[in-house]
Scaffold this active site. Structure first.
Site, PDB file in Angstrom:
ATOM      1  CE1 TYR A  30     -12.235  30.110  53.511  1.00  0.00           C
ATOM      2  CE2 TYR A  30     -11.575  28.478  55.141  1.00  0.00           C
ATOM      3  CZ  TYR A  30     -11.865  29.787  54.807  1.00  0.00           C
ATOM      4  OH  TYR A  30     -11.784  30.767  55.758  1.00  0.00           O
ATOM      5  CB  SER A  75      -8.743  30.161  57.278  1.00  0.00           C
ATOM      6  OG  SER A  75      -9.357  29.004  57.779  1.00  0.00           O
TER       7      SER A  75
END
Length: 326
Positions: free
Chosen positions: A154, A129
């Site tokens: 995250y 990501s």
């Protein structure tokens, strides 16, 4: 070719599965179909995939090794693993970090260990990501930039996945490619993403929350461009570097940072309605701007994103209206 695809019921996984099936590949899909967002949407994706020749689905949790090992042992002809399963969402990672440790760290280990059991394995492609870049101020983000200061749980778990992949490449001679996705959007997308919630609110006539008073930019990347990048990466296992590790990481983005106000204007135009805006502060774990440097992706993967938001957003809104009947 037989491909093990994790996260097959997810947004990106669904589109990757369809593209692989279009090419005549056999796809072994796995997903836990959890309730982070509407499971009915995930099931609707699966219903479409399960009606296609060459697709087999197994509902299991990649963080639970036993059923995953059983599956790969029963499917020794798998040559490529495309690992897209993850617990997504920056803000939710502050509420439930345990879910991210399980899916994104323990799950990454589960897929890597399962892959070691495959006698014909050639390559593992896994999803990372843009969040790993944290609060970096150098724009655009390049793969060689520092990623030691993440700003969300995250992001920590996705960076951990990259480090695990690098270690497995070193220990076991595995070929791995990590792809840092930049704000992927399009039909069949995730309801927790801004473009989805904005469209829903605008069509319902309810307010949208505009974070940091709109002083934000995002590199919005259309799903078709992402799928092309994933398939290109899958077909090009990296060769060992000077240290003997066959592991590469690439950015997959649109190479364009769109201001949030313009993004909202494009959605308004597609919906043919004006948004009711509620200006709110920046949320913890969020960043002001993302922007992908894709020079390496272009060079090594022939990655060439072609879809601006002026084309992609109307396609999403058309799908949204059709799917929800609004």
């Amino acid at each position: 070719m037989t491909v093990l695809l994790t996260g097959a019921a997810g947004f990106i996984g669904f589109h990757v599965a369809n593209a692989l099936l279009d090419r005549g590949e056999r796809v072994v899909g796995v997903d836990s179909v959890n309730d982070y967002y509407d499971p009915a949407l995930k099931q609707a994706r699966l219903d479409r995939l399960e009606g296609r020749n060459g697709f087999a689905f197994h509902r299991l949790d990649i963080a639970d090794p036993a059923p995953l090992f059983e599956l790969v042992d029963a499917t020794p002809d798998i040559e490529t693993v495309i690992h897209l399963a993850a617990q997504a969402g920056v803000r939710y990672s502050l509420e439930n970090p345990w879910a991210y440790a399980d899916a994104n760290v323990r799950g990454q280990i589960g897929v890597l260990e399962a892959s070691r059991r495959l006698p014909r394995l050639k390559h593992i492609v896994y999803a990372s990501s843009s969040s790993v870049y944290g609060g970096n101020t150098k724009i655009p983000f390049a793969v060689g930039d520092p990623v030691e200061r993440p700003v969300s749980v995250y992001a920590v778990t996705k960076r951990s996945g990259e480090l695990l992949a690098d270690t497995y490449a070193h220990l076991y001679g595995m070929a791995l490619t990590g792809l840092r996705f930049f704000t992927v959007y399009g039909p069949w997308g995730r309801p927790d993403m801004a473009y989805f919630s904005f469209t829903k609110a605008i069509l319902e006539g309810t307010p949208i929350q505009v974070f940091n008073s709109g002083e934000m930019k995002r590199d919005f990347t259309y799903i078709d461009d992402i799928v092309e990048g994933v398939l290109a990466a899958a077909g090009r296992p990296p060769k060992p570097d000077d240290a003997g590790r066959a592991h590469r990481i690439y950015n997959l983005g649109n190479h364009r940072a769109e201001p949030l106000p313009r993004f909202i204007e494009v959605i308004e135009k597609a919906c043919r309605r004006e948004a009711r805006k509620e200006l709110v502060e920046m949320q913890p774990g969020d960043v002001k701007e993302t922007y992908a440097d894709i020079e390496a992706s272009r060079r090594d993967l022939d990655f060439d994103p072609r879809t601006p938001i002026d084309e992609g957003i109307p396609r999403f809104v058309a799908w949204f209206r059709d799917y929800y009947g609004v």
